[in-house]
Enzyme design. Sequence first.
Site, short mmCIF file in Angstrom:
data_model
loop_
_atom_site.label_atom_id
_atom_site.label_comp_id
_atom_site.label_asym_id
_atom_site.label_seq_id
_atom_site.Cartn_x
_atom_site.Cartn_y
_atom_site.Cartn_z
CG ASP A 62 -14.74 1.23 -9.01
OD1 ASP A 62 -13.54 1.23 -8.75
OD2 ASP A 62 -15.48 0.24 -8.86
CB THR A 95 -10.33 -1.95 -11.79
OG1 THR A 95 -10.78 -0.66 -11.39
CG2 THR A 95 -10.61 -2.93 -10.70
CB THR A 96 -8.73 2.55 -14.15
OG1 THR A 96 -9.93 2.65 -13.39
CG2 THR A 96 -8.88 3.36 -15.40
CG ASP A 388 -12.45 0.31 -4.69
OD1 ASP A 388 -13.02 -0.80 -4.55
OD2 ASP A 388 -12.52 0.98 -5.74
P1 ADP Z 1 -7.21 2.47 -10.64
O1 ADP Z 1 -8.57 1.92 -10.93
O2 ADP Z 1 -6.19 1.90 -11.55
O3 ADP Z 1 -6.85 2.38 -9.20
P2 ADP Z 1 -7.36 5.31 -10.21
O4 ADP Z 1 -8.28 6.23 -10.90
O5 ADP Z 1 -7.57 5.01 -8.78
O6 ADP Z 1 -7.31 4.00 -11.06
O7 ADP Z 1 -5.89 5.90 -10.40
C1 ADP Z 1 -4.75 5.29 -9.86
C2 ADP Z 1 -3.51 6.00 -10.30
O8 ADP Z 1 -3.52 7.35 -9.86
C3 ADP Z 1 -2.27 5.36 -9.71
O9 ADP Z 1 -1.29 5.25 -10.70
C4 ADP Z 1 -1.86 6.34 -8.63
O10 ADP Z 1 -0.49 6.31 -8.34
C5 ADP Z 1 -2.27 7.64 -9.23
N1 ADP Z 1 -2.45 8.71 -8.23
C6 ADP Z 1 -3.29 8.72 -7.16
N2 ADP Z 1 -3.15 9.86 -6.45
C7 ADP Z 1 -2.23 10.61 -7.10
C8 ADP Z 1 -1.65 11.88 -6.86
N3 ADP Z 1 -2.02 12.64 -5.83
N4 ADP Z 1 -0.72 12.33 -7.75
C9 ADP Z 1 -0.36 11.57 -8.79
N5 ADP Z 1 -0.86 10.36 -9.06
C10 ADP Z 1 -1.77 9.87 -8.23
#
Ligand code: ADP
Length: 548
Positions: A62, A95-96, A388
């Site tokens: 996170d 956040t990331t 989240d």
């Molecule tokens: P954040 O803190 O920004 O939410 P995450 O590690 O949760 O970071 O990653 C979010 C990103 O991962 C988003 O751009 C989302 O669309 C992408 N994402 C989540 N699941 C998938 C998936 N199954 N395939 C491709 N991209 C994905």
Amino acid sequence: MQQGQPMIIMGDDAQRVQDKDAQEYNISAARGVAESVRSTLGPKGMDKMLVNSMGDVTITNDGVTILQEMDIDNPTAEMVVEVAETQEDEAGDGTTSAVAIAGELLKNAEDLLEQDIHPTAVIKGFNLASEYAREQVDEVATAVDPDDTETLQNVAETSMTGKGAELDKDVLADLVVRAVQGVTVEADDGSHVVDLANLNIETRTGRAAGESRLLTGAAIDKDPVHDDMPTDFESANVLLLNDPIEVEEADVDTSVNVDSPDQLQKFLDQEEEQLREKVDQIVDSGADVVFCQKGIDDLAQHYLAKEGVLAVRRTKKSDLTFLKNVLGAPIVTDLDSLTADDLAVGSVERDGDEELFYVEGEDAHGVTLLLYGTTDHVVDELERGIQDALDVVSTTVSDGRTLPGGGAVEVEIARRLRDYADSVEGREQLAVEAFADSLELIPRVLAENAGLDAIDLLVDLRAAHEAGDQHAGLDVFAGEVVDTAEAGVVETAHAKEQAIASAAEAANLVLKIDDIISAGDLSTAGGDDEGGAPGGGMGGMGGMGGAM
Ligand code: ADP
Ligand code: MG
């Protein structure tokens, strides 16, 4: 610099960095932080293990948790941490992404500054682009109904991928969506309001996450004060009490002189009398169950048990407040004023295995998510992931819009920004284009983190969007371009707007600084706690600014 500059008088240890040096210094500090979380982005992102000065271990993916635990001691880098915190507060997710985009904006800004473009032009261009990008988010977004369980589950699953919650994500996404739906009400104007105060999370170790459950009402982690008390009621009059059922303390100054056994007996009788009276007040009100935030005297426990009243002492304040919502009962603060009107009707059930009381109100307000995890670390990361997901789903319900994930929206917005850039005059145009490039960092990093060819895939993605496929994004598992909306990779529009806005703001904040005046030594490499001079804290910079 300009003329008419004020003279600045500084101490011996003080340092001053100006103009390009100041910008370079700040940009590399901020970029260092941003780049440190990039490897966690997306479903294939890695986790980080954080060990604080007390030796406590946190394993997490996170962004905001990582940055908060990193204990960053550099004012510029802290601005980036603030981006993550704002994003967490406002949207609960992304956040990331927000931090990574901020870092990329700064990297691309640095290139522009090197081409002798004035920071003011870059800032202006970024502002134009940020505003335009957010308008376009709304254009690309799809409306979603609060009853559209399938889409909401996809939103929950997307936010959980790559997190501790992932393994059992179908079970957990279902729980999250039902939990949010359970506390959603329709306002008079037809909008939907999610009241997360009516939702509680109770965590337990020792079982697999997939066994987690959603309960109507509250789960109270407490034992009865006496073994002989009844524990199950189909319909009980429940009293919520914030007043001790104990002998009232005499003034500290008063001493009691006991000269004879008679007197001692009388004194004890008086105490007994007082406790008896308090118990009678409870019994006379008609209460069957008492959740007391304060203590309950042994003798009073005995009396209550004899009267067939279930009593719980030292109930957590947060639990009592939640019970208040669940039951619609007031919290009574003075037993002397207690009447039958202060009680609420509800059912109480004892779960002996879990040592929990389940309490449900007549009108069924409030739900509890009972989360299981095998160990403490697992359940902690699970709870962060679920929290989240709850935020994301409730934002989606109240905001009513979703976006295609997997980088689809970023590539689409970048494409639109490049078209828009043609209409922007002067150097600002280059900044708008740089903004578009920065958004494409998201699909690039998603691909990189999955071990895929980021350059090829970005070319494919751009081509798909040029051909009008707004939903073309990455399936990082298959390693190809797909319609992510159809594949169920959907995000909430509000979080994306917020991420774009706060990344742009943070970048601009850093770019605006052309002069750093520090009371301490700026060059202290990596020395977090060194140079504790007031306003110092620029130490540690050496460690952050490395070419990551
Ligand atoms: P954040 O803190 O920004 O939410 P995450 O590690 O949760 O970071 O990653 C979010 C990103 O991962 C988003 O751009 C989302 O669309 C992408 N994402 C989540 N699941 C998938 C998936 N199954 N395939 C491709 N991209 C994905
Ligand atoms: Mg996320």
